[in-house]
Design a protein around this motif. Structure first.
Motif, PDB file in Angstrom:
ATOM      1  N   GLY A  70       0.839  -1.203   0.000  1.00  0.00           N
ATOM      2  CA  GLY A  70       0.000   0.000   0.000  1.00  0.00           C
ATOM      3  C   GLY A  70       0.870   1.247   0.000  1.00  0.00           C
ATOM      4  O   GLY A  70       1.006   1.935   1.017  1.00  0.00           O
ATOM      5  N   SER A  99       3.990   7.153   4.085  1.00  0.00           N
ATOM      6  CA  SER A  99       4.642   6.145   4.932  1.00  0.00           C
ATOM      7  C   SER A  99       5.991   5.724   4.361  1.00  0.00           C
ATOM      8  O   SER A  99       6.927   5.439   5.115  1.00  0.00           O
ATOM      9  CB  SER A  99       3.727   4.929   5.097  1.00  0.00           C
ATOM     10  OG  SER A  99       3.254   4.500   3.834  1.00  0.00           O
ATOM     11  N   ASP A 138       1.861  -1.442  -4.924  1.00  0.00           N
ATOM     12  CA  ASP A 138       0.539  -0.817  -5.064  1.00  0.00           C
ATOM     13  C   ASP A 138       0.049  -1.103  -6.489  1.00  0.00           C
ATOM     14  O   ASP A 138       0.824  -0.992  -7.433  1.00  0.00           O
ATOM     15  CB  ASP A 138       0.640   0.703  -4.844  1.00  0.00           C
ATOM     16  CG  ASP A 138      -0.685   1.341  -4.465  1.00  0.00           C
ATOM     17  OD1 ASP A 138      -0.786   1.908  -3.353  1.00  0.00           O
ATOM     18  OD2 ASP A 138      -1.630   1.278  -5.290  1.00  0.00           O
ATOM     19  N   HIS A 144      -0.925   6.293  -8.076  1.00  0.00           N
ATOM     20  CA  HIS A 144      -0.429   6.382  -6.701  1.00  0.00           C
ATOM     21  C   HIS A 144       1.084   6.194  -6.679  1.00  0.00           C
ATOM     22  O   HIS A 144       1.809   6.935  -6.002  1.00  0.00           O
ATOM     23  CB  HIS A 144      -1.116   5.331  -5.807  1.00  0.00           C
ATOM     24  CG  HIS A 144      -2.614   5.479  -5.757  1.00  0.00           C
ATOM     25  ND1 HIS A 144      -3.433   4.611  -5.074  1.00  0.00           N
ATOM     26  CD2 HIS A 144      -3.435   6.405  -6.316  1.00  0.00           C
ATOM     27  CE1 HIS A 144      -4.697   4.995  -5.208  1.00  0.00           C
ATOM     28  NE2 HIS A 144      -4.724   6.070  -5.956  1.00  0.00           N
ATOM     29  N   GLY A 190      -0.754  -6.841  -3.400  1.00  0.00           N
ATOM     30  CA  GLY A 190       0.045  -7.534  -2.383  1.00  0.00           C
ATOM     31  C   GLY A 190      -0.078  -9.044  -2.494  1.00  0.00           C
ATOM     32  O   GLY A 190       0.916  -9.767  -2.392  1.00  0.00           O
ATOM     33  N   ASP A 193      -0.394  -1.790   4.875  1.00  0.00           N
ATOM     34  CA  ASP A 193      -1.328  -0.646   4.929  1.00  0.00           C
ATOM     35  C   ASP A 193      -2.251  -0.636   3.712  1.00  0.00           C
ATOM     36  O   ASP A 193      -2.444   0.413   3.096  1.00  0.00           O
ATOM     37  CB  ASP A 193      -0.523   0.664   5.018  1.00  0.00           C
ATOM     38  CG  ASP A 193      -1.421   1.864   5.338  1.00  0.00           C
ATOM     39  OD1 ASP A 193      -2.497   1.654   5.938  1.00  0.00           O
ATOM     40  OD2 ASP A 193      -1.041   3.000   4.989  1.00  0.00           O
TER      41      ASP A 193
HETATM   42  C1  SAM Z   1      -4.299   3.822   2.747  1.00  0.00           C
HETATM   43  S1  SAM Z   1      -3.531   3.935   1.183  1.00  0.00           S
HETATM   44  C2  SAM Z   1      -1.830   3.761   1.597  1.00  0.00           C
HETATM   45  C3  SAM Z   1      -1.273   4.991   2.216  1.00  0.00           C
HETATM   46  C4  SAM Z   1       0.237   4.977   2.341  1.00  0.00           C
HETATM   47  N1  SAM Z   1       0.713   3.836   3.102  1.00  0.00           N
HETATM   48  C5  SAM Z   1       0.692   6.273   2.977  1.00  0.00           C
HETATM   49  O1  SAM Z   1       0.733   6.366   4.203  1.00  0.00           O
HETATM   50  O2  SAM Z   1       0.962   7.216   2.220  1.00  0.00           O
HETATM   51  C6  SAM Z   1      -3.880   2.348   0.513  1.00  0.00           C
HETATM   52  C7  SAM Z   1      -3.188   2.038  -0.806  1.00  0.00           C
HETATM   53  O3  SAM Z   1      -3.310   0.650  -1.030  1.00  0.00           O
HETATM   54  C8  SAM Z   1      -3.440   0.426  -2.403  1.00  0.00           C
HETATM   55  N2  SAM Z   1      -4.019  -0.908  -2.582  1.00  0.00           N
HETATM   56  C9  SAM Z   1      -5.323  -1.252  -2.737  1.00  0.00           C
HETATM   57  N3  SAM Z   1      -5.436  -2.586  -2.886  1.00  0.00           N
HETATM   58  C10 SAM Z   1      -4.173  -3.084  -2.790  1.00  0.00           C
HETATM   59  C11 SAM Z   1      -3.623  -4.394  -2.855  1.00  0.00           C
HETATM   60  N4  SAM Z   1      -4.414  -5.463  -3.047  1.00  0.00           N
HETATM   61  N5  SAM Z   1      -2.282  -4.541  -2.716  1.00  0.00           N
HETATM   62  C12 SAM Z   1      -1.478  -3.463  -2.528  1.00  0.00           C
HETATM   63  N6  SAM Z   1      -1.953  -2.195  -2.466  1.00  0.00           N
HETATM   64  C13 SAM Z   1      -3.281  -2.017  -2.593  1.00  0.00           C
HETATM   65  C14 SAM Z   1      -4.302   1.579  -2.887  1.00  0.00           C
HETATM   66  O4  SAM Z   1      -4.122   1.778  -4.281  1.00  0.00           O
HETATM   67  C15 SAM Z   1      -3.787   2.720  -2.046  1.00  0.00           C
HETATM   68  O5  SAM Z   1      -2.777   3.428  -2.733  1.00  0.00           O
END
Ligand code: SAM
Length: 210
Positions: A61, A67, A85, A90, A115, A133
């Motif tokens: 994420g 982060s 991601d 993003h 992930g 995350d």
């Molecule tokens: C809450 S945000 C992350 C924020 C980041 N960690 C930060 O603090 O800046 C969640 C992210 O997870 C990604 N995401 C959604 N499904 C996912 C998956 N199955 N595997 C990895 N990332 C995923 C989204 O595209 C999004 O960018």
């Protein structure tokens, strides 16, 4: 939570002073409709990465990189962050943040994918820190993968582990809440891990692999 506890939580979240890079990364996150880690979590990630002397970390994420910047700032000067991601917009925003800090491009490995598809392809026992995350329904799988990926002494960090303060209320049966309750117990009951829950942000669950 008592009024004092809630005031203390707000005080702790308001204490870190974030620089221009993190402020811009937060702005990009909000423009993209993302919820980055809180200021308290960001500060904690930098401390955890520094105290664990992490040389290799995996993040699930990436978002717009709040982060990731926090982790990289705590990691050593030659340490590498692998961040995953599925959303290319993003990842692009996160690369902008990493470039603004001045991290050389070879310190970040940004992987476009989910992930659940990418983690199984990473090497066993090769990482000092795993940060989760994204994608709450998959958290139990990510925790299992993290235990495989971590070196002995490596640190697992799970964000949003209290699910907006819902985990503590057994009457709440939201899917995300049920998953996070399960994750808390799964980590607590795993004899290969020592763990602690911090109330920072929306709950930061920490576990070290023995
Ligand atoms: C809450 S945000 C992350 C924020 C980041 N960690 C930060 O603090 O800046 C969640 C992210 O997870 C990604 N995401 C959604 N499904 C996912 C998956 N199955 N595997 C990895 N990332 C995923 C989204 O595209 C999004 O960018």
């Amino acid at each position: 939570m008592s009024a004092d506890k809630s005031t203390s939580w707000s005080y702790a979240e308001g204490l870190p002073v974030e620089d221009e890079v993190l402020r811009r990364a937060r702005e990009r996150s909000h423009e993209l409709g993302l919820f980055p880690v809180s200021a308290g979590v960001s500060a904690a990630l930098t401390v955890l990465a520094a105290s664990s002397k992490a040389q290799t970390a995996v993040e699930v994420g990436t978002g717009a990189g709040v982060s990731g910047v926090a982790l990289l700032r705590g990691m050593g000067p030659r340490a590498v962050l692998t961040t995953i991601d599925p959303d290319v917009e993003h990842l692009k925003a996160a690369r902008e943040a990493f470039a603004e800090v001045g991290f050389p491009a070879n310190r970040t490995r940004t992987i476009s994918g989910r992930g659940q598809d990418v983690l199984p392809r990473l090497t066993d026992g090769a990482y000092d820190l795993v940060f989760i995350d994204a994608d709450k329904p998959s958290f139990p799988d990510y925790v299992s993968q993290a235990v495989r990926l971590l070196k002995a002494g490596g640190l697992l960090v799970v964000n949003d582990a209290l699910d907006k303060d819902r985990v503590s209320d057994p009457a709440i049966r939201e899917a995300s809440t049920v998953v996070l309750r399960r994750v808390g117990k799964m980590i607590r009951d795993n004899d290969s891990l020592v763990s602690a829950m911090l109330p920072t942000g929306d709950g930061l669950l920490l576990a070290v692999k023995r």
